[in-house]
Motif scaffolding. Sequence first.
Motif, mmCIF file in Angstrom:
data_model
loop_
_atom_site.group_PDB
_atom_site.id
_atom_site.type_symbol
_atom_site.label_atom_id
_atom_site.label_comp_id
_atom_site.label_asym_id
_atom_site.label_seq_id
_atom_site.Cartn_x
_atom_site.Cartn_y
_atom_site.Cartn_z
ATOM 1 N N HIS A 293 -47.954 -17.951 -95.092
ATOM 2 C CA HIS A 293 -48.547 -16.727 -94.527
ATOM 3 C C HIS A 293 -49.122 -17.042 -93.156
ATOM 4 C CE1 HIS A 293 -48.403 -15.496 -98.758
ATOM 5 N NE2 HIS A 293 -48.219 -14.293 -98.230
ATOM 6 N N PHE A 294 -48.790 -16.208 -92.206
ATOM 7 C CA PHE A 294 -49.284 -16.469 -90.849
ATOM 8 C C PHE A 294 -50.474 -15.591 -90.522
ATOM 9 C CE2 PHE A 294 -44.614 -17.321 -90.337
ATOM 10 C CZ PHE A 294 -44.748 -18.688 -90.302
ATOM 11 N N GLU A 295 -51.223 -16.091 -89.559
ATOM 12 C CA GLU A 295 -52.270 -15.225 -89.010
ATOM 13 C C GLU A 295 -51.856 -14.924 -87.586
ATOM 14 O OE1 GLU A 295 -56.254 -16.388 -89.426
ATOM 15 O OE2 GLU A 295 -56.101 -16.492 -91.624
ATOM 16 N N TRP A 296 -51.439 -13.705 -87.349
ATOM 17 C CA TRP A 296 -50.965 -13.374 -86.007
ATOM 18 C C TRP A 296 -52.129 -12.989 -85.101
ATOM 19 C CZ3 TRP A 296 -48.332 -11.769 -90.436
ATOM 20 C CH2 TRP A 296 -47.058 -12.288 -90.600
ATOM 21 N N ASP A 297 -51.945 -13.244 -83.842
ATOM 22 C CA ASP A 297 -53.001 -12.808 -82.925
ATOM 23 C C ASP A 297 -52.837 -11.305 -82.681
ATOM 24 O OD1 ASP A 297 -50.950 -12.474 -81.115
ATOM 25 O OD2 ASP A 297 -51.367 -14.329 -80.023
ATOM 26 N N GLU A 298 -53.755 -10.752 -81.931
ATOM 27 C CA GLU A 298 -53.791 -9.295 -81.784
ATOM 28 C C GLU A 298 -52.504 -8.739 -81.164
ATOM 29 O OE1 GLU A 298 -57.026 -6.610 -79.823
ATOM 30 O OE2 GLU A 298 -57.938 -8.275 -80.925
ATOM 31 N N GLU A 299 -52.056 -9.406 -80.115
ATOM 32 C CA GLU A 299 -50.854 -8.929 -79.426
ATOM 33 C C GLU A 299 -49.653 -8.936 -80.384
ATOM 34 O OE1 GLU A 299 -49.866 -11.259 -76.001
ATOM 35 O OE2 GLU A 299 -48.177 -9.954 -75.481
ATOM 36 N N SER A 300 -49.582 -10.001 -81.175
ATOM 37 C CA SER A 300 -48.480 -10.104 -82.123
ATOM 38 C C SER A 300 -48.561 -9.012 -83.171
ATOM 39 C CB SER A 300 -48.515 -11.463 -82.821
ATOM 40 O OG SER A 300 -48.583 -12.488 -81.890
ATOM 41 N N GLN A 301 -49.769 -8.773 -83.649
ATOM 42 C CA GLN A 301 -49.945 -7.729 -84.680
ATOM 43 C C GLN A 301 -49.479 -6.377 -84.165
ATOM 44 O OE1 GLN A 301 -53.948 -7.679 -86.177
ATOM 45 N NE2 GLN A 301 -53.843 -9.829 -86.766
ATOM 46 N N GLN A 302 -49.821 -6.126 -82.904
ATOM 47 C CA GLN A 302 -49.437 -4.879 -82.251
ATOM 48 C C GLN A 302 -47.912 -4.747 -82.231
ATOM 49 O OE1 GLN A 302 -52.049 -3.007 -81.012
ATOM 50 N NE2 GLN A 302 -50.495 -1.391 -80.922
ATOM 51 N N LEU A 303 -47.293 -5.843 -81.814
ATOM 52 C CA LEU A 303 -45.838 -5.860 -81.718
ATOM 53 C C LEU A 303 -45.165 -5.615 -83.072
ATOM 54 C CD1 LEU A 303 -44.769 -8.405 -79.108
ATOM 55 C CD2 LEU A 303 -43.035 -7.269 -80.487
ATOM 56 N N LEU A 304 -45.724 -6.258 -84.073
ATOM 57 C CA LEU A 304 -45.157 -6.101 -85.419
ATOM 58 C C LEU A 304 -45.345 -4.674 -85.927
ATOM 59 C CD1 LEU A 304 -46.257 -9.498 -87.023
ATOM 60 C CD2 LEU A 304 -43.926 -8.790 -86.493
ATOM 61 N N ALA A 305 -46.518 -4.105 -85.599
ATOM 62 C CA ALA A 305 -46.799 -2.743 -86.048
ATOM 63 C C ALA A 305 -45.828 -1.750 -85.411
ATOM 64 C CB ALA A 305 -48.245 -2.382 -85.718
#
Length: 465
Positions: free
Chosen positions: A377-389
């Motif tokens: 399980h990864f912990e994505w940073d904010e920018e990554s989370q945004q991209l995934l969303a």
Amino acid sequence: MVVKSRFAPSPTGLMHMGNARTALFNALYAKGHQGTFLIRIEDTDEARSEDQYTEALLDDCHWLNITWQEGPHQEQGRGPYFQNQRQDIYDYYYQQLIDKNLAYPCFCTEQELAVHRKLQVAQGLPPRYAGTCRHLTPEQIEKKKEKGLKAALRFAVPKGIKIRFEDLIFGIKDFMSDDLGDFVIQKQTGGACFMFANAIDDALMGVTHALRGEDHLTNTPRQILILEQLGLTPPLYGHFPIILGQDGKPLSKRNGSQSIQALREQGFLPLAILNYMARLGHYYDTPTFLSYEELASQFQLEHIGRNPARFDYQQLLFWQKEALKVLSEADYLAWFQAELKTAWSDTKWSQFAALMRDNVVLPSEVKAWAEQLSQTHFEWDEESQQLLANTPKTYWSIAGEVLKQSGADYQAVINQLKTTLELKGKALFMPLRLALTGKMHGPELAKVLQFLGPEEAIRRLQQQA
Ligand code: GLU
């Protein structure tokens, strides 16, 4: 002339870029001229010299592949190579100077000397010994000794002469003897001073070239005088500019200097350090990675600059990358595996190693990637989370489907996503990278995919769906 160069460290600390570079320049010069390279341990400062540092210095030289033909453990030359075993030799030459009236006992205390220095500075004069004890009569000397006063031995610098020598790097240098002042050659304790022991040993050991830091430039006229008065032949001296840190101050621990030991522990490779150091204040016509033999054969004193060199960690990393490129598969594996233990099979390890090869410069990075890719399980940073969303939900099922059908075929996955979803650029590539590695940057994704295998990749994609 058969070249004999030398490295004469004082074992008062660990080897850093500065003295390692001095060792290297001397060793390369000797090797490039089919000469001899000598190591002499200058341990006259009893309070500060430690055996552990001598061992560490020699060990570092070994590790760096800077080998010596004469010196500790190579006693075939004109040793001993530890100055603390050479006191009788120094005593012999002290006596010679005394007999020639070229040295005299000096009873001045530190306090008296400090007062003299202050007076001179106040008068705008360069501080040098006032000559207080130069003309003491034998009776006066005897009296002082009877009183229990301790004397150092001073060299009586001849008056009114010019000392000229040709520095191998800075060219002709002139010094006036009257500017030097009589200087101490033997401590009150009887021990030898650096200036004296260093000069005597160079001459007796047959050193032809003494390459050393610019901080010793003003010692040179004094050393030449001593040797000439004793009828001994001085070596040729070459002084090279010191190394500065990025802040323009002399390189030290404060501005980024690390010991060779520390670099070694981090996983820097010897040839990476050598390629870097040999270019620190010295340039090669060949800008590419060189073997030790090539570094030596192309080393030229004319290529040493007269301006200070600047230490640049990025450059060191650059040479580390170059050194990694030429490592054999086995050496490469050994290089980073030493500190890594994971449950991967040998095959998995080799796949991982191949994956990392162009992406890391230090084992700590390999370790970080090994940990990163073993995570479930990864912990994505904010920018990554945004991209995934912002990634369409179908992205994951489409990619998963291709993996199921074609196996770990990166291009097939991308092509399918591109045509079906009409995505491009970051939106096309990045979600896959993030889902598989947890990071925005890293090793080539096609290889990561192969390393993980289709099943694990699908599992990671499903977490997004
Ligand atoms: N022991 C001296 C030093 O470490 C040697 C200087 C020289 O190379 O002559 O600075």
